[in-house]
Design a protein around this motif. Sequence first.
Motif, PDB file in Angstrom:
ATOM      1  N   PRO A  50       0.828  -1.207   0.000  1.00 18.77           N
ATOM      2  CA  PRO A  50       0.000   0.000   0.000  1.00 18.77           C
ATOM      3  C   PRO A  50       0.862   1.257   0.000  1.00 18.77           C
ATOM      4  O   PRO A  50       1.882   1.329   0.673  1.00 18.77           O
ATOM      5  N   ASN A  54      -1.536   4.060  -4.352  1.00 18.22           N
ATOM      6  CA  ASN A  54      -2.325   2.832  -4.352  1.00 18.22           C
ATOM      7  C   ASN A  54      -2.572   2.418  -2.902  1.00 18.22           C
ATOM      8  O   ASN A  54      -1.885   1.554  -2.362  1.00 18.22           O
ATOM      9  N   PRO A  55      -3.573   3.039  -2.223  1.00 19.28           N
ATOM     10  CA  PRO A  55      -3.776   2.789  -0.795  1.00 19.28           C
ATOM     11  C   PRO A  55      -4.211   1.361  -0.476  1.00 19.28           C
ATOM     12  O   PRO A  55      -3.962   0.860   0.603  1.00 19.28           O
ATOM     13  N   GLN A  56      -4.827   0.683  -1.416  1.00 18.98           N
ATOM     14  CA  GLN A  56      -5.299  -0.672  -1.184  1.00 18.98           C
ATOM     15  C   GLN A  56      -4.156  -1.681  -1.249  1.00 18.98           C
ATOM     16  O   GLN A  56      -4.126  -2.640  -0.509  1.00 18.98           O
ATOM     17  N   GLY A  58      -2.020  -4.826  -2.849  1.00 15.57           N
ATOM     18  CA  GLY A  58      -2.524  -6.089  -3.367  1.00 15.57           C
ATOM     19  C   GLY A  58      -1.761  -6.576  -4.589  1.00 15.57           C
ATOM     20  O   GLY A  58      -0.640  -6.159  -4.865  1.00 15.57           O
ATOM     21  N   THR A  60      -1.326  -6.988  -8.601  1.00 17.55           N
ATOM     22  CA  THR A  60      -1.681  -6.346  -9.868  1.00 17.55           C
ATOM     23  C   THR A  60      -1.053  -7.107 -11.021  1.00 17.55           C
ATOM     24  O   THR A  60      -0.027  -7.765 -10.863  1.00 17.55           O
TER      25      THR A  60
END
Length: 104
Positions: A50, A54-56, A58, A60
Amino acid sequence: MTKLKIKSGDTVVVTAGDHKGSEGKVMKVFLDKNKAIVEGVNLVSKHEKPSASNPQGGITKKEAPIHISNLSLIDPKSGKATRVGYKMENGKKVRFSKQSNQAI
């Protein structure tokens, strides 16, 4: 430094490897490594922490480079893979398809 016959913006087909038969547009070419990034081909999963952009975070999907020897240019006339040649027209060096003899 070698001269590559595939350039950014060309439509190519993958001729060897796991992604054989896939088509896409060349986004970027790395001359020093003889590799290219093709849109929608050779996707790899990348784990991202994070961050502010891109605060989430994960997992990509991202395109990875593929070697130039595994790519072949698509002939604009027939839509099939073709080899590329060079010829002089009006004092300019022009790329052409060896299959249809048409300028690219």
